[in-house]
Write a protein that holds these residues in place. Structure first.
Motif, PDB file in Angstrom:
ATOM      1  N   TYR A 130       0.904  -1.271  -0.027  1.00 11.37           N
ATOM      2  CA  TYR A 130       0.028  -0.051  -0.052  1.00 11.37           C
ATOM      3  C   TYR A 130       0.970   1.251   0.113  1.00 11.37           C
ATOM      4  O   TYR A 130       1.866   1.400   0.793  1.00 11.37           O
ATOM      5  CB  TYR A 130      -0.917   0.143   1.307  1.00 11.37           C
ATOM      6  N   GLY A 131       0.432   2.297  -0.882  1.00 12.65           N
ATOM      7  CA  GLY A 131       1.251   3.567  -0.815  1.00 12.65           C
ATOM      8  C   GLY A 131       2.606   3.350  -1.333  1.00 12.65           C
ATOM      9  O   GLY A 131       2.776   2.393  -1.875  1.00 12.65           O
ATOM     10  N   ASP A 132       3.471   4.115  -0.905  1.00 12.73           N
ATOM     11  CA  ASP A 132       4.798   4.213  -1.646  1.00 12.73           C
ATOM     12  C   ASP A 132       5.818   4.532  -0.389  1.00 12.73           C
ATOM     13  O   ASP A 132       5.920   5.213   0.269  1.00 12.73           O
ATOM     14  CB  ASP A 132       5.048   5.448  -2.537  1.00 12.73           C
ATOM     15  N   ARG A 133       6.467   3.308   0.005  1.00 13.44           N
ATOM     16  CA  ARG A 133       7.424   3.196   0.961  1.00 13.44           C
ATOM     17  C   ARG A 133       8.536   4.348   1.187  1.00 13.44           C
ATOM     18  O   ARG A 133       9.141   4.662   1.943  1.00 13.44           O
ATOM     19  CB  ARG A 133       8.164   1.896   1.195  1.00 13.44           C
ATOM     20  N   ARG A 134       8.572   5.089  -0.124  1.00 15.31           N
ATOM     21  CA  ARG A 134       9.901   5.914  -0.183  1.00 15.31           C
ATOM     22  C   ARG A 134       9.300   7.124   0.125  1.00 15.31           C
ATOM     23  O   ARG A 134      10.017   8.067   0.185  1.00 15.31           O
ATOM     24  CB  ARG A 134      10.311   6.026  -1.901  1.00 15.31           C
ATOM     25  N   TYR A 135       8.119   7.336   0.094  1.00 11.70           N
ATOM     26  CA  TYR A 135       7.059   8.699   0.504  1.00 11.70           C
ATOM     27  C   TYR A 135       7.814   9.127   2.019  1.00 11.70           C
ATOM     28  O   TYR A 135       7.438   8.362   2.702  1.00 11.70           O
ATOM     29  CB  TYR A 135       5.820   8.723   0.163  1.00 11.70           C
ATOM     30  N   PRO A 136       8.171  10.275   2.032  1.00  9.36           N
ATOM     31  CA  PRO A 136       8.515  10.710   3.415  1.00  9.36           C
ATOM     32  C   PRO A 136       7.404  10.436   4.644  1.00  9.36           C
ATOM     33  O   PRO A 136       6.351  10.831   4.065  1.00  9.36           O
ATOM     34  CB  PRO A 136       8.982  12.078   3.485  1.00  9.36           C
ATOM     35  N   GLY A 137       7.527   9.779   5.610  1.00 12.60           N
ATOM     36  CA  GLY A 137       6.395   9.675   6.589  1.00 12.60           C
ATOM     37  C   GLY A 137       5.527   8.520   6.093  1.00 12.60           C
ATOM     38  O   GLY A 137       4.360   8.606   6.861  1.00 12.60           O
ATOM     39  N   THR A 139      -3.070  12.537   2.537  1.00 14.20           N
ATOM     40  CA  THR A 139      -2.996  11.155   1.802  1.00 14.20           C
ATOM     41  C   THR A 139      -1.505  10.778   1.646  1.00 14.20           C
ATOM     42  O   THR A 139      -1.140   9.554   1.452  1.00 14.20           O
ATOM     43  CB  THR A 139      -3.762  10.943   0.844  1.00 14.20           C
ATOM     44  N   GLY A 140      -0.647  11.794   1.404  1.00 10.60           N
ATOM     45  CA  GLY A 140       0.755  11.308   1.118  1.00 10.60           C
ATOM     46  C   GLY A 140       0.773  10.466  -0.062  1.00 10.60           C
ATOM     47  O   GLY A 140       0.320  10.950  -1.106  1.00 10.60           O
ATOM     48  N   SER A 141       1.406   9.453  -0.153  1.00 12.24           N
ATOM     49  CA  SER A 141       1.580   8.434  -1.061  1.00 12.24           C
ATOM     50  C   SER A 141       0.398   7.659  -1.216  1.00 12.24           C
ATOM     51  O   SER A 141       0.292   6.575  -2.209  1.00 12.24           O
ATOM     52  CB  SER A 141       2.736   7.631  -1.107  1.00 12.24           C
ATOM     53  N   LYS A 181       9.506  15.950   9.657  1.00 12.16           N
ATOM     54  CA  LYS A 181      10.017  15.821   7.858  1.00 12.16           C
ATOM     55  C   LYS A 181       9.414  17.069   7.290  1.00 12.16           C
ATOM     56  O   LYS A 181       8.122  17.375   7.598  1.00 12.16           O
ATOM     57  CB  LYS A 181       9.364  14.561   7.229  1.00 12.16           C
ATOM     58  N   ARG A 182      10.003  17.565   6.423  1.00 11.52           N
ATOM     59  CA  ARG A 182       9.254  18.765   5.786  1.00 11.52           C
ATOM     60  C   ARG A 182       8.900  18.345   4.384  1.00 11.52           C
ATOM     61  O   ARG A 182       9.701  17.814   3.721  1.00 11.52           O
ATOM     62  CB  ARG A 182      10.548  19.785   5.615  1.00 11.52           C
ATOM     63  N   TYR A 183       7.435  18.639   4.226  1.00 12.39           N
ATOM     64  CA  TYR A 183       6.735  18.095   2.950  1.00 12.39           C
ATOM     65  C   TYR A 183       7.047  19.114   1.650  1.00 12.39           C
ATOM     66  O   TYR A 183       7.174  18.774   0.733  1.00 12.39           O
ATOM     67  CB  TYR A 183       5.363  17.758   3.250  1.00 12.39           C
ATOM     68  N   CYS A 184       6.594  20.367   1.958  1.00 10.40           N
ATOM     69  CA  CYS A 184       6.781  21.355   0.972  1.00 10.40           C
ATOM     70  C   CYS A 184       6.992  22.780   1.696  1.00 10.40           C
ATOM     71  O   CYS A 184       6.682  22.865   2.707  1.00 10.40           O
ATOM     72  CB  CYS A 184       5.681  21.329   0.065  1.00 10.40           C
TER      73      CYS A 184
END
Ligand SMILES: C[S@@+](CC[C@H](N)C(=O)[O-])C[C@H]1O[C@@H](n2cnc3c(N)ncnc32)[C@H](O)[C@@H]1O
Length: 245
Positions: free
Chosen positions: A53-60, A84-86, A136-139
Motif C-alpha cells: 500500500y502507498g509508497d514506502r519511499r514517500y517521507p513519513g 494522504t501522502g503516497s 519531515k518537511r513536505y513542501c
C-alpha cells in the motif's frame, strides 16, 4: 563463544552502536480472546510488514496494515483521508472495497481550511496521518503543517484541522489520528500525542478505545548514529476518537 554484555562493553560507544542495530525480540503480553474480527489489533501494534500500500519511499509513509486492521474493526461505509501522502489509506480502501476520498496539500487541498473541507456531517470515518510538526518537511507551502514556523503556529493549524474533522463527521463518526512526539535542540521534547488528545477533547471528541502504540519498524532514524545521549522513541501513537451521537 557467547558474548556477554559486560558493563565495560555496554559503556563502549562502538559496541553499543553495533548492538543497537541488531533486532531485539521482546515478549509481548498475551491478549485476551475477544469477538474482534482482527485479534492482532491490540494496544501494541508491532507488525513489521507494511503491505503493498502507498509508497514506502514517500517521507513519513506509514504501514497500510494498521489502516487495514482499523477499517476491518470499525467497518465504516466511507473513508476520508485528508493528508494522504503516497495514498496508503486509499490503496487499503480499494482492496477492502470501501469508498475513499483521498486528498493532500500536494494537490492544493488545505485540510486546515474550513471552506474547502468536506461538508458538515457527511463523513463516516476519517484516517489522519499529519506531519509530526517539522520532523519531515513536505513542501514550502506555508499552509503545510510541517512548515509552521513555531509550535504555536503548528498547534493553531492542527486545532483547525481537528475542528474540520469534527464538523465533517456524522454523529458517532470516527477519527483515527496517527501522531508521534517530536524533539529537537531548540524545542526540547514536544509531546504531540498529548496535544492531539488535548485538542480533540477540546473540540468535543471522546476517545473510542485504547491508545494503539505502533512500533516504528523501518523508521529512517533507526539507522542513524548520534553523539548525544537520549532515550530514543521507537513508536508513534494512533488515537481513535468518536464524535458524540
Ligand atoms: C505523514 S505524511 C502522510 C503519509 C501517508 N500516510 C503515507 O503513508 O504516505 C503527511 C502528509 O500531510 C500533508 N499535509 C501537510 N499539511 C497539510 C495540509 N495543511 N493539508 C493537507 N495535507 C497536508 C503532506 O503533504 C504529507 O503528504
Amino acid at each position: 563463544m557467547n558474548r556477554i554484555d559486560t558493563p565495560h562493553r555496554i559503556a563502549n560507544p562502538h559496541y553499543a552502536a553495533r548492538n543497537a542495530r541488531r533486532a531485539v525480540y521482546a515478549k509481548l503480553p498475551r491478549a485476551p480472546l475477544t469477538a474482534s474480527p482482527v485479534p492482532r489489533l491490540t494496544s501494541l501494534y508491532h507488525h513489521d510488514e507494511a503491505g503493498p500500500y502507498g509508497d514506502r519511499r514517500y517521507p513519513g509513509n506509514c504501514s497500510g496494515e494498521l489502516v487495514k486492521d482499523l477499517l476491518t474493526f470499525f467497518a465504516p461505509a466511507t473513508v476520508l483521508d485528508p493528508m494522504t501522502g503516497s495514498g496508503t489509506c486509499y490503496d487499503v480502501c480499494r482492496e477492502l472495497g470501501v469508498p475513499c476520498r483521498s486528498l493532500d496539500l500536494r494537490e492544493g487541498f488545505d485540510a486546515c481550511d474550513p471552506e474547502t473541507f468536506p461538508a458538515e456531517g457527511t463523513q463516516d470515518f476519517c484516517w489522519a496521518h499529519p506531519p509530526y510538526w517539522r520532523m519531515k518537511r513536505y513542501c514550502d507551502d506555508p499552509r503545510d503543517l510541517s512548515a509552521a514556523p513555531t509550535l504555536g503556529d503548528f498547534l493553531d493549524r492542527y486545532a483547525a484541522f481537528i475542528a474540520n474533522c469534527h464538523r465533517a463527521l456524522r454523529p458517532g463518526g470516527t477519527l483515527a489520528i496517527l501522531m508521534g512526539d517530536y524533539s529537537d535542540r531548540e524545542q526540547g521534547f514536544v509531546p504531540l500525542v498529548y496535544h492531539t488528545k488535548r485538542l480533540a477533547f477540546a473540540e468535543g471528541f471522546r476517545q473510542a478505545c485504547t491508545d494503539i502504540i505502533r512500533f516504528s519498524h523501518g523508521a529512517s532514524s533507526g539507522t542513524k548514529v548520534y553523539r548525544s545521549a537520549f532515550i530514543p522513541g521507537l513508536h508513534d501513537v494512533c488515537t481513535v476518537f468518536e464524535k458524540g451521537r
